[in-house]
Design a protein around this motif. Sequence first.
Motif, PDB file in Angstrom:
ATOM      1  N   UNK A 170      27.293  -5.355  19.618  1.00 55.15           N
ATOM      2  CA  UNK A 170      28.728  -5.167  19.456  1.00 55.15           C
ATOM      3  C   UNK A 170      28.957  -4.672  18.039  1.00 55.15           C
ATOM      4  N   UNK A 171      29.643  -3.543  17.904  1.00 55.35           N
ATOM      5  CA  UNK A 171      29.943  -2.976  16.589  1.00 55.35           C
ATOM      6  C   UNK A 171      31.442  -2.813  16.445  1.00 55.35           C
ATOM      7  N   UNK A 172      31.956  -3.009  15.244  1.00 59.45           N
ATOM      8  CA  UNK A 172      33.378  -2.789  15.041  1.00 59.45           C
ATOM      9  C   UNK A 172      33.665  -1.652  14.074  1.00 59.45           C
ATOM     10  N   UNK A 173      32.621  -1.056  13.500  1.00 59.81           N
ATOM     11  CA  UNK A 173      32.767   0.179  12.733  1.00 59.81           C
ATOM     12  C   UNK A 173      31.381   0.752  12.490  1.00 59.81           C
ATOM     13  N   UNK A 174      31.261   1.746  11.628  1.00 60.28           N
ATOM     14  CA  UNK A 174      29.979   2.419  11.392  1.00 60.28           C
ATOM     15  C   UNK A 174      29.009   1.562  10.591  1.00 60.28           C
ATOM     16  N   UNK A 175      29.484   0.501   9.953  1.00 60.60           N
ATOM     17  CA  UNK A 175      28.620  -0.334   9.117  1.00 60.60           C
ATOM     18  C   UNK A 175      28.349  -1.720   9.686  1.00 60.60           C
ATOM     19  N   UNK A 176      29.284  -2.267  10.429  1.00 61.65           N
ATOM     20  CA  UNK A 176      29.186  -3.662  10.872  1.00 61.65           C
ATOM     21  C   UNK A 176      28.886  -3.772  12.355  1.00 61.65           C
ATOM     22  N   UNK A 177      27.812  -4.497  12.664  1.00 56.71           N
ATOM     23  CA  UNK A 177      27.418  -4.724  14.059  1.00 56.71           C
ATOM     24  C   UNK A 177      26.665  -6.044  14.152  1.00 56.71           C
ATOM     25  N   UNK A 178      26.723  -6.641  15.332  1.00 60.42           N
ATOM     26  CA  UNK A 178      25.932  -7.824  15.652  1.00 60.42           C
ATOM     27  C   UNK A 178      25.157  -7.509  16.921  1.00 60.42           C
ATOM     28  N   UNK A 179      24.025  -8.167  17.082  1.00 60.79           N
ATOM     29  CA  UNK A 179      23.251  -7.975  18.305  1.00 60.79           C
ATOM     30  C   UNK A 179      22.488  -9.243  18.615  1.00 60.79           C
ATOM     31  N   UNK A 180      22.102  -9.364  19.875  1.00 61.25           N
ATOM     32  CA  UNK A 180      21.299 -10.497  20.305  1.00 61.25           C
ATOM     33  C   UNK A 180      19.954  -9.971  20.797  1.00 61.25           C
ATOM     34  N   UNK A 181      18.899 -10.646  20.380  1.00 62.39           N
ATOM     35  CA  UNK A 181      17.539 -10.241  20.739  1.00 62.39           C
ATOM     36  C   UNK A 181      16.795 -11.423  21.337  1.00 62.39           C
ATOM     37  N   UNK A 182      15.672 -11.129  21.963  1.00 64.19           N
ATOM     38  CA  UNK A 182      14.897 -12.201  22.562  1.00 64.19           C
ATOM     39  C   UNK A 182      13.411 -11.860  22.617  1.00 64.19           C
ATOM     40  N   UNK A 183      12.681 -12.154  21.545  1.00 67.66           N
ATOM     41  CA  UNK A 183      11.229 -12.014  21.650  1.00 67.66           C
ATOM     42  C   UNK A 183      10.596 -13.238  22.318  1.00 67.66           C
ATOM     43  N   UNK A 241      25.568 -11.861  26.066  1.00 64.36           N
ATOM     44  CA  UNK A 241      26.602 -10.934  25.620  1.00 64.36           C
ATOM     45  C   UNK A 241      27.274 -11.430  24.358  1.00 64.36           C
ATOM     46  N   UNK A 242      27.724 -10.474  23.546  1.00 57.01           N
ATOM     47  CA  UNK A 242      28.469 -10.755  22.323  1.00 57.01           C
ATOM     48  C   UNK A 242      29.776  -9.979  22.361  1.00 57.01           C
ATOM     49  N   UNK A 268      12.512 -16.571  21.516  1.00 58.17           N
ATOM     50  CA  UNK A 268      13.763 -17.322  21.440  1.00 58.17           C
ATOM     51  C   UNK A 268      14.870 -16.285  21.343  1.00 58.17           C
ATOM     52  N   UNK A 269      16.105 -16.713  21.482  1.00 62.95           N
ATOM     53  CA  UNK A 269      17.216 -15.789  21.320  1.00 62.95           C
ATOM     54  C   UNK A 269      17.706 -15.859  19.884  1.00 62.95           C
ATOM     55  N   UNK A 270      17.951 -14.683  19.309  1.00 63.80           N
ATOM     56  CA  UNK A 270      18.469 -14.590  17.951  1.00 63.80           C
ATOM     57  C   UNK A 270      19.720 -13.725  17.953  1.00 63.80           C
ATOM     58  N   UNK A 271      20.610 -13.998  17.011  1.00 67.99           N
ATOM     59  CA  UNK A 271      21.719 -13.087  16.734  1.00 67.99           C
ATOM     60  C   UNK A 271      21.478 -12.541  15.337  1.00 67.99           C
ATOM     61  N   UNK A 272      21.534 -11.216  15.231  1.00 65.76           N
ATOM     62  CA  UNK A 272      21.376 -10.540  13.951  1.00 65.76           C
ATOM     63  C   UNK A 272      22.672  -9.820  13.611  1.00 65.76           C
ATOM     64  N   UNK A 273      22.906  -9.623  12.311  1.00 69.24           N
ATOM     65  CA  UNK A 273      24.096  -8.894  11.850  1.00 69.24           C
ATOM     66  C   UNK A 273      23.682  -7.895  10.779  1.00 69.24           C
ATOM     67  N   UNK A 274      24.319  -6.722  10.825  1.00 67.28           N
ATOM     68  CA  UNK A 274      24.195  -5.753   9.749  1.00 67.28           C
ATOM     69  C   UNK A 274      25.587  -5.459   9.203  1.00 67.28           C
ATOM     70  N   UNK A 292      31.815 -17.499  16.289  1.00 69.02           N
ATOM     71  CA  UNK A 292      31.813 -17.220  14.857  1.00 69.02           C
ATOM     72  C   UNK A 292      33.250 -17.080  14.389  1.00 69.02           C
ATOM     73  N   UNK A 293      33.528 -17.546  13.196  1.00 69.45           N
ATOM     74  CA  UNK A 293      34.851 -17.366  12.602  1.00 69.45           C
ATOM     75  C   UNK A 293      34.752 -16.643  11.262  1.00 69.45           C
ATOM     76  N   UNK A 294      33.543 -16.160  10.955  1.00 70.71           N
ATOM     77  CA  UNK A 294      33.338 -15.472   9.678  1.00 70.71           C
ATOM     78  C   UNK A 294      32.645 -14.111   9.871  1.00 70.71           C
ATOM     79  N   UNK A 295      33.002 -13.420  10.930  1.00 70.42           N
ATOM     80  CA  UNK A 295      32.481 -12.081  11.157  1.00 70.42           C
ATOM     81  C   UNK A 295      31.031 -12.003  11.557  1.00 70.42           C
ATOM     82  N   UNK A 296      30.501 -13.068  12.147  1.00 72.19           N
ATOM     83  CA  UNK A 296      29.123 -13.069  12.620  1.00 72.19           C
ATOM     84  C   UNK A 296      28.110 -13.547  11.604  1.00 72.19           C
TER      85      UNK A 296
END
Length: 181
Positions: free
Chosen positions: A107-120, A148-149, A122-128, A173-177
């Motif tokens: 899920x992205x909200x602009x060209x710089x900020x995105x979150x994603x969920x991965x699963x190698x 889903x995110x 365990x499940x992880x949420x990453x943010x850029x 999340x209440x702080x942008x991921x």
Amino acid sequence: NIGSLVPAGSNIYVGFREVVADNQADGATFSMDLVSVTSGAAPPPTCGYSWASQVSGVTNQLLTVSAVNDLIGWAAGAGPTVIKTTNGTSWSSATGTGIRGDVYSIYAWDANNAICTTSPDSTFIFKTSNGGTTWNKTYSLAAGFIDALQMISPTEGYGLGDPVGGKWTVVKTTDGGNSWA
């Protein structure tokens, strides 16, 4: 029986999309995208978008996409693989560093900020916050799988996962991921 709920002479338009929400029986569940009722012989709603094939530039399977607007979009998948477009036509790598596993939801909200969920394993949420140059792990779940995110504002968002111990996994999340509970 939806027909009994709609006035005679009306048209009913329903849009569905398949979502593998149970991870067991492909197609056993679905989400409803659109319900539209028009009176009389009105034509169906029209879509103002046109679609054109694009080349992603990657060979890994893409599993998820997030369109911010008609120019900015992100896609992700196996590997991990993350790509994005900022002009609506050409795609570049946004995998950067720090991310691992296969990306199942982005899920992205602009060209710089995105979150994603991965699963190698365990499940992880990453943010850029720098367009995918670096990804920071902001959540991990040892048991279960985040499917889903969705952000509903720049600060508030939710993750939905498979049941663990008979209870659905929901994180917020209440702080942008940056952190999840």
